[in-house]
Design a protein around this motif. Structure first.
Motif, PDB file in Angstrom:
ATOM      1  N   PRO A 193       8.082  -5.941   2.526  1.00 48.29           N
ATOM      2  CA  PRO A 193       8.447  -4.717   1.790  1.00 48.29           C
ATOM      3  C   PRO A 193       8.559  -4.899   0.275  1.00 48.29           C
ATOM      4  N   PRO A 194       9.142  -6.018  -0.245  1.00 59.40           N
ATOM      5  CA  PRO A 194       9.200  -6.166  -1.707  1.00 59.40           C
ATOM      6  C   PRO A 194       7.819  -6.160  -2.360  1.00 59.40           C
ATOM      7  N   LEU A 195       6.847  -6.804  -1.719  1.00 57.83           N
ATOM      8  CA  LEU A 195       5.488  -6.830  -2.262  1.00 57.83           C
ATOM      9  C   LEU A 195       4.860  -5.439  -2.195  1.00 57.83           C
ATOM     10  N   LEU A 196       5.064  -4.741  -1.097  1.00 57.52           N
ATOM     11  CA  LEU A 196       4.531  -3.385  -0.945  1.00 57.52           C
ATOM     12  C   LEU A 196       5.096  -2.451  -2.009  1.00 57.52           C
ATOM     13  N   VAL A 197       6.409  -2.522  -2.220  1.00 57.01           N
ATOM     14  CA  VAL A 197       7.053  -1.670  -3.229  1.00 57.01           C
ATOM     15  C   VAL A 197       6.501  -1.984  -4.616  1.00 57.01           C
ATOM     16  N   ASP A 198       6.321  -3.275  -4.911  1.00 55.79           N
ATOM     17  CA  ASP A 198       5.823  -3.672  -6.227  1.00 55.79           C
ATOM     18  C   ASP A 198       4.392  -3.205  -6.447  1.00 55.79           C
ATOM     19  N   VAL A 199       3.552  -3.305  -5.425  1.00 55.67           N
ATOM     20  CA  VAL A 199       2.160  -2.864  -5.532  1.00 55.67           C
ATOM     21  C   VAL A 199       2.094  -1.361  -5.803  1.00 55.67           C
ATOM     22  N   VAL A 200       2.829  -0.582  -5.015  1.00 56.72           N
ATOM     23  CA  VAL A 200       2.804   0.881  -5.180  1.00 56.72           C
ATOM     24  C   VAL A 200       3.354   1.271  -6.545  1.00 56.72           C
ATOM     25  N   LYS A 201       4.441   0.620  -6.957  1.00 52.35           N
ATOM     26  CA  LYS A 201       5.073   0.932  -8.249  1.00 52.35           C
ATOM     27  C   LYS A 201       4.125   0.645  -9.411  1.00 52.35           C
ATOM     28  N   ASN A 202       3.500  -0.541  -9.398  1.00 47.69           N
ATOM     29  CA  ASN A 202       2.574  -0.896 -10.475  1.00 47.69           C
ATOM     30  C   ASN A 202       1.312  -0.041 -10.453  1.00 47.69           C
ATOM     31  N   ALA A 203       0.827   0.268  -9.251  1.00 52.82           N
ATOM     32  CA  ALA A 203      -0.370   1.111  -9.126  1.00 52.82           C
ATOM     33  C   ALA A 203      -0.110   2.515  -9.673  1.00 52.82           C
ATOM     34  N   CYS A 204       1.093   3.041  -9.437  1.00 46.50           N
ATOM     35  CA  CYS A 204       1.450   4.354  -9.984  1.00 46.50           C
ATOM     36  C   CYS A 204       1.605   4.277 -11.500  1.00 46.50           C
ATOM     37  N   ASP A 205       2.285   3.244 -11.970  1.00 42.96           N
ATOM     38  CA  ASP A 205       2.576   3.121 -13.403  1.00 42.96           C
ATOM     39  C   ASP A 205       1.317   2.983 -14.252  1.00 42.96           C
ATOM     40  N   ILE A 206       0.293   2.315 -13.727  1.00 41.63           N
ATOM     41  CA  ILE A 206      -0.865   1.993 -14.571  1.00 41.63           C
ATOM     42  C   ILE A 206      -1.622   3.230 -15.020  1.00 41.63           C
ATOM     43  N   PHE A 207      -1.501   4.341 -14.274  1.00 45.55           N
ATOM     44  CA  PHE A 207      -2.181   5.570 -14.677  1.00 45.55           C
ATOM     45  C   PHE A 207      -1.560   6.186 -15.931  1.00 45.55           C
ATOM     46  N   ILE A 208      -0.303   5.837 -16.223  1.00 43.92           N
ATOM     47  CA  ILE A 208       0.376   6.421 -17.391  1.00 43.92           C
ATOM     48  C   ILE A 208      -0.232   5.909 -18.691  1.00 43.92           C
ATOM     49  N   PRO A 209      -0.301   4.573 -18.936  1.00 43.10           N
ATOM     50  CA  PRO A 209      -0.941   4.122 -20.178  1.00 43.10           C
ATOM     51  C   PRO A 209      -2.440   4.406 -20.209  1.00 43.10           C
ATOM     52  N   LEU A 210      -3.103   4.383 -19.050  1.00 50.19           N
ATOM     53  CA  LEU A 210      -4.534   4.710 -19.030  1.00 50.19           C
ATOM     54  C   LEU A 210      -4.776   6.123 -19.538  1.00 50.19           C
ATOM     55  N   ASP A 211      -3.907   7.051 -19.130  1.00 51.56           N
ATOM     56  CA  ASP A 211      -4.025   8.441 -19.588  1.00 51.56           C
ATOM     57  C   ASP A 211      -3.662   8.566 -21.063  1.00 51.56           C
ATOM     58  N   LYS A 212      -2.555   7.941 -21.468  1.00 49.20           N
ATOM     59  CA  LYS A 212      -2.085   8.064 -22.853  1.00 49.20           C
ATOM     60  C   LYS A 212      -3.061   7.441 -23.848  1.00 49.20           C
ATOM     61  N   LEU A 213      -3.751   6.369 -23.429  1.00 51.11           N
ATOM     62  CA  LEU A 213      -4.712   5.697 -24.312  1.00 51.11           C
ATOM     63  C   LEU A 213      -6.094   6.334 -24.241  1.00 51.11           C
ATOM     64  N   GLY A 214      -6.264   7.310 -23.354  1.00 49.30           N
ATOM     65  CA  GLY A 214      -7.549   7.978 -23.232  1.00 49.30           C
ATOM     66  C   GLY A 214      -8.594   7.187 -22.476  1.00 49.30           C
ATOM     67  N   LEU A 215      -8.169   6.135 -21.772  1.00 49.56           N
ATOM     68  CA  LEU A 215      -9.117   5.304 -21.030  1.00 49.56           C
ATOM     69  C   LEU A 215      -9.489   5.940 -19.692  1.00 49.56           C
ATOM     70  N   TYR A 216      -8.552   6.678 -19.107  1.00 47.14           N
ATOM     71  CA  TYR A 216      -8.804   7.379 -17.846  1.00 47.14           C
ATOM     72  C   TYR A 216      -7.922   8.614 -17.827  1.00 47.14           C
ATOM     73  N   LYS A 217      -8.485   9.715 -18.311  1.00 43.93           N
ATOM     74  CA  LYS A 217      -7.714  10.955 -18.429  1.00 43.93           C
ATOM     75  C   LYS A 217      -7.520  11.596 -17.057  1.00 43.93           C
ATOM     76  N   THR A 218      -6.285  11.984 -16.775  1.00 39.99           N
ATOM     77  CA  THR A 218      -5.987  12.678 -15.519  1.00 39.99           C
ATOM     78  C   THR A 218      -5.420  14.061 -15.869  1.00 39.99           C
ATOM     79  N   SER A 219      -4.169  14.293 -15.552  1.00 36.13           N
ATOM     80  CA  SER A 219      -3.502  15.555 -15.902  1.00 36.13           C
ATOM     81  C   SER A 219      -2.016  15.278 -16.015  1.00 36.13           C
TER      82      SER A 219
END
Length: 247
Positions: A193-219
């Motif tokens: 479970p600790p590894l699963l939580v960390d993977v999901v958390k980091n996978a969710c977080d990475i979309f934030i800087p990608l969007d803010k930097l214009g590398l992968y625009k979402t919404s």
């Protein structure tokens, strides 16, 4: 030192709550805008979101020192891959917090004429690098656990044909191998479970800087959902420390 650690832990918990509320406002604002809510109400939501963001920055003052201390501890890890990933992640987090502190000083009026856009872009770049290192560490941990699990299964049943190559067609063999790997991945994450939580958390977080930097625009709605999810998972690791991935 113990009192500082306790104070830092309390500040971190409060910052996570503010972060969850901030991204909840982002998601709510996007949803209301899609449904045609009045501009005045949307402006209030955005103002609340801005206040929460500024409050979060206040709670993160001094976090650069914590990140540097964590990097000092990580540099002594015996596993070279974990040592590299965790140390570089903490160093990037230290730079991210330093940029964030400058942004706070500018927004609060302590350092007027601060170039908000320049420091914001720098801060998100360091944040992105830290998350890339975190996901690399997660992938490495998953690979080690999958290899360990596979070796254990093969040793228990030496005559099991699932551990030996088959003479089927190449496409069929590749499909079977992918299915086995996927099944093994699910098994490993379910049992860690600790590894699963960390993977999901980091996978969710990475979309934030990608969007803010214009590398992968979402919404804004997607960014709000990702930020809210990762924040709730972070709060969960604070409430239940055994869910935090170590080292």
């Amino acid at each position: 030192m113990d009192s500082w650690v306790r104070f830092s832990a309390q500040s971190q918990a409060k910052e996570r709550v503010f972060r969850a509320a901030q991204y909840a406002c982002t998601l709510l604002g996007y949803t209301l805008q899609k449904n045609g809510t009045s501009p005045d109400f949307l402006a209030r939501i955005k103002q609340l979101e801005a206040h929460l963001s500024l409050g979060r920055k206040l709670f993160r003052l001094g976090n650069s020192a914590d990140a540097l201390e964590a990097a000092k501890r990580a540099i002594h890890l015996s596993d070279i891959v974990l040592r590299f990933c965790i140390t570089v992640s903490h160093l990037n987090r230290a730079m991210y917090f330093a940029c964030d502190n400058i942004l706070w000083a500018g927004k609060s009026g302590l350092v007027p004429h601060t170039d908000q856009e320049k420091w914001s872009q720098r801060s998100f770049r360091y944040y992105l690098f830290a998350l890339i290192m975190n996901l690399s560490r997660d992938a490495y941990e998953i690979r080690l656990l999958m290899e360990r699990e596979m070796n254990g299964k093969c040793q228990k049943g030496a005559g099991d044909n699932s551990c030996t190559p088959r003479e089927d067609g190449k496409l069929q063999q590749l499909t079977l191998r992918l299915k086995l790997q996927l099944r093994l991945l699910v098994h490993v994450l379910r049992n860690n479970p600790p590894l699963l939580v960390d993977v999901v958390k980091n996978a969710c977080d990475i979309f934030i800087p990608l969007d803010k930097l214009g590398l992968y625009k979402t919404s804004p709605g997607f960014v709000g959902l990702c930020g809210l999810t990762s924040s709730l998972l972070s709060i969960l690791t604070i409430v239940h420390p055994w869910l935090k991935l170590k080292p």
